[in-house]
Design a protein around this motif. Structure first.
Motif, PDB file in Angstrom:
ATOM      1  N   GLY A  38      92.509 -19.916  11.066  1.00 55.11           N
ATOM      2  CA  GLY A  38      92.065 -21.282  10.816  1.00 55.11           C
ATOM      3  C   GLY A  38      91.685 -21.601   9.390  1.00 55.11           C
ATOM      4  O   GLY A  38      91.101 -22.651   9.121  1.00 55.11           O
ATOM      5  N   TYR A  39      92.012 -20.733   8.443  1.00 50.84           N
ATOM      6  CA  TYR A  39      91.648 -20.938   7.047  1.00 50.84           C
ATOM      7  C   TYR A  39      92.865 -21.375   6.241  1.00 50.84           C
ATOM      8  O   TYR A  39      93.996 -21.059   6.582  1.00 50.84           O
ATOM      9  N   LYS A  58      87.858 -23.817   4.986  1.00 59.92           N
ATOM     10  CA  LYS A  58      87.895 -24.116   6.421  1.00 59.92           C
ATOM     11  C   LYS A  58      87.109 -25.394   6.644  1.00 59.92           C
ATOM     12  O   LYS A  58      85.971 -25.514   6.184  1.00 59.92           O
ATOM     13  N   ASP A  59      87.720 -26.325   7.345  1.00 65.82           N
ATOM     14  CA  ASP A  59      87.101 -27.629   7.616  1.00 65.82           C
ATOM     15  C   ASP A  59      86.647 -28.313   6.332  1.00 65.82           C
ATOM     16  O   ASP A  59      85.588 -28.929   6.273  1.00 65.82           O
ATOM     17  N   GLY A  60      87.434 -28.149   5.262  1.00 63.25           N
ATOM     18  CA  GLY A  60      87.145 -28.795   3.993  1.00 63.25           C
ATOM     19  C   GLY A  60      86.073 -28.120   3.159  1.00 63.25           C
ATOM     20  O   GLY A  60      85.727 -28.614   2.096  1.00 63.25           O
ATOM     21  N   PRO A  62      84.572 -24.581   1.182  1.00 64.17           N
ATOM     22  CA  PRO A  62      84.947 -23.258   0.678  1.00 64.17           C
ATOM     23  C   PRO A  62      84.151 -22.160   1.400  1.00 64.17           C
ATOM     24  O   PRO A  62      82.966 -22.341   1.694  1.00 64.17           O
ATOM     25  N   VAL A  63      84.827 -21.061   1.687  1.00 66.45           N
ATOM     26  CA  VAL A  63      84.180 -19.924   2.344  1.00 66.45           C
ATOM     27  C   VAL A  63      84.647 -18.627   1.688  1.00 66.45           C
ATOM     28  O   VAL A  63      85.707 -18.586   1.071  1.00 66.45           O
ATOM     29  N   ARG A  64      83.820 -17.600   1.842  1.00 61.10           N
ATOM     30  CA  ARG A  64      84.192 -16.246   1.424  1.00 61.10           C
ATOM     31  C   ARG A  64      84.468 -15.457   2.688  1.00 61.10           C
ATOM     32  O   ARG A  64      83.718 -15.553   3.662  1.00 61.10           O
ATOM     33  N   LEU A  65      85.529 -14.673   2.658  1.00 58.79           N
ATOM     34  CA  LEU A  65      85.948 -13.919   3.830  1.00 58.79           C
ATOM     35  C   LEU A  65      86.059 -12.445   3.514  1.00 58.79           C
ATOM     36  O   LEU A  65      86.237 -12.053   2.367  1.00 58.79           O
TER      37      LEU A  65
END
Length: 77
Positions: A38-39, A58-60, A62-65
């Motif tokens: 989903g990213y 994700k969902d607009g 920013p994220v760290r994975l």
């Protein structure tokens, strides 16, 4: 160059018994796995002690994975 670093890190972990060879992913496979979770806009892929880290959206937001040794995609807080 980045693709080679990721492949080398994955092979090193696999040969050291840290992960099974099935989880030794190419960069394209890694990006596809992250996108399937989903990213979008996957970038800054690096090998770390925790696994393979990346930045994405994700969902607009920013994220760290991190993709751990079992191949699971997890958000870092």
């Amino acid at each position: 160059m980045q693709k080679q670093i990721i492949a080398s890190a994955a092979l090193l972990l696999a040969s050291a018994g840290g992960i099974s060879p099935a989880i030794a992913l190419t960069q394209e496979e890694l990006v596809a796995r992250i996108q399937a979770a989903g990213y979008a806009d996957v970038r800054d892929i690096k090998s770390t002690a925790e696994g393979i880290s990346a930045k994405a959206v994700k969902d607009g937001k920013p994220v760290r994975l991190v993709v751990d040794s079992s191949g699971q995609v997890k958000e870092q807080k």
